[in-house]
Write an enzyme that holds these catalytic residues in place. Structure first.
Site, PDB file in Angstrom:
ATOM      1  N   HIS A  56      -2.024  -0.757 -11.973  1.00 41.26           N
ATOM      2  CA  HIS A  56      -2.885  -0.394 -10.845  1.00 41.26           C
ATOM      3  C   HIS A  56      -4.099  -1.308 -10.845  1.00 41.26           C
ATOM      4  O   HIS A  56      -4.628  -1.660 -11.899  1.00 41.26           O
ATOM      5  CB  HIS A  56      -3.326   1.072 -10.956  1.00 41.26           C
ATOM      6  N   ASP A  66       3.038   5.716  -7.545  1.00 39.50           N
ATOM      7  CA  ASP A  66       4.111   5.306  -6.638  1.00 39.50           C
ATOM      8  C   ASP A  66       5.475   5.386  -7.315  1.00 39.50           C
ATOM      9  O   ASP A  66       6.476   5.709  -6.678  1.00 39.50           O
ATOM     10  CB  ASP A  66       3.872   3.879  -6.132  1.00 39.50           C
ATOM     11  N   HIS A  74       0.862  -1.190   0.000  1.00 39.78           N
ATOM     12  CA  HIS A  74       0.000   0.000   0.000  1.00 39.78           C
ATOM     13  C   HIS A  74       0.895   1.235   0.000  1.00 39.78           C
ATOM     14  O   HIS A  74       1.541   1.533  -1.004  1.00 39.78           O
ATOM     15  CB  HIS A  74      -0.919  -0.061   1.221  1.00 39.78           C
TER      16      HIS A  74
END
Length: 368
Positions: A247, A304, A206
């Site tokens: 994703h 990210d 996460h």
């Protein structure tokens, strides 16, 4: 989120518009109050955050209690939980002013707690908030400054970090947001709910994913090794997976990645940083955007991938990456908590399907 179209909206506003035209304070106000602030509301909101940015001096003992080199996320989670002891308010959800006080307090204090967590973990002198600085600038100031020394904070750095905070502010029912809502459904103190969300965010799958991106780039080592790792990522028999690509929700390009890519490019160009890590990242990015294997599977660089690059360019240590994510996600957590409480949702109680042994006869101990 519209995963098929690759869209993200905050209360009806496209994330690209907000990132280009607004600040993190605007976004926090929007999430908490459902509307963007006018100038008067913005100025009042900004001033309130400044006034509440200092933490209770008694909390300094909490930081002192941690061992040297403790992970800043561990310190952050403990300190946020401790806020419920230093500011224990029995909130009446029928009184908007009580909710407002709670929300303003934690949004104002979490950058201070985060900066203190980092400074204590590295044995550095604590730098208190500077009320002459804005929200994001003040956080960078507390991270970088030293007593009696001038610290140079470039506007491009402040803007880049402010943009990352905006992009992280809310993202539907991800693991940490669901945790906040589930704990909140028990009527636990809101700061305890936020502390639980921080714990969920810490996981490498996460909020820790951006830290994993940099660690993997370091593992690759040089641009010459990129093709070898690309081949491993394509090999279905190899467990290796590239961090920062694809994703679970967006079946197209992550809209946040488009915005943060530009911010990353701007920061790297403005700061003129010469680091082989960034060369590797740019080569990986080029391959992912051109290679049919990645394009056919929608394995594009995600938020990210680029946020880790920005954090490293800003001189942040790896352990701080997820802490920065928590600062950005906080307004969304609070807005979700408020919606859950005011909506009268019952206590979270998932069911599960039991697949173990059926009813069995008990066997006495001496017969087993």
């Amino acid at each position: 989120i519209d995963g098929l179209k690759g869209e993200l909206m905050y209360r009806g506003y496209d994330i690209a518009y907000l990132a280009e035209n607004k600040t993190f304070i605007d976004v926090a106000y929007l999430l908490l109050n459902k509307e963007l602030p006018n100038k008067k509301q913005y100025d009042e909101f900004k001033l309130e955050l400044k006034k509440r940015s200092f933490i209770h001096e008694g909390m300094m003992k909490i930081f002192d209690a941690f061992p040297d080199k403790a992970h800043p996320m561990a310190i952050l989670q403990a300190a946020v939980s401790a806020l419920s002891a230093f500011y224990f308010d029995h909130l009446n959800m029928d009184k908007p002013e009580e909710y407002h006080e709670m929300a303003m307090r934690i949004i104002a204090k979490i950058p201070t707690i985060a900066a203190f967590s980092y400074r204590f973990s590295r044995g550095l002198p604590i730098i208190y908030p500077n009320l002459d600085r804005g929200f994001t600038e003040n956080f960078l100031y507390m991270m970088r400054s030293y007593p009696y020394e001038h610290v140079n904070l470039r506007p491009i750095e402040v803007k880049a970090l402010d943009t990352v905070f905006m992009l992280h502010a809310d993202h539907e029912q991800n693991a940490s947001t669901t945790t906040v809502r589930t704990v909140g459904s028990t009527h636990a103190h809101p700061y305890a709910c936020i502390a639980a969300g921080i714990g969920a965010l810490w996981g490498w799958a996460h909020g820790g994913a951006n830290e994993g991106v940099i660690r993997q780039l370091e593992q690759i080592g040089s641009v010459e090794n990129v093709d070898k790792y690309i081949a491993r990522a394509k090999d279905k028999n190899d467990p290796f997976r590239l961090m920062g690509f694809g994703h679970r929700v967006y079946k197209n390009f992550d809209p946040r990645a488009k915005i943060i890519k530009k911010a990353a490019d701007d920061v790297l160009h403005a700061l003129g940083i010469d680091d082989p890590i960034f060369d590797i990242a740019k080569h990986l990015e080029k391959v992912a955007l051109e290679d049919d294997y990645f394009k056919s599977r929608n394995l594009y660089p995600n938020v990210d991938f680029y946020s880790g690059i920005i954090y490293k360019a800003l001189g942040m240590h790896l352990e701080m990456f997820t802490v920065l994510f928590a600062i950005g996600r906080l307004p969304g957590w609070i807005a979700q908590w408020k919606e859950m409480r005011q909506g009268g949702e019952p206590i979270g109680r998932p069911r599960q399907i039991y697949t173990g042994a059926k009813e069995r006869a008990f066997v006495a101990l001496d017969k087993r």
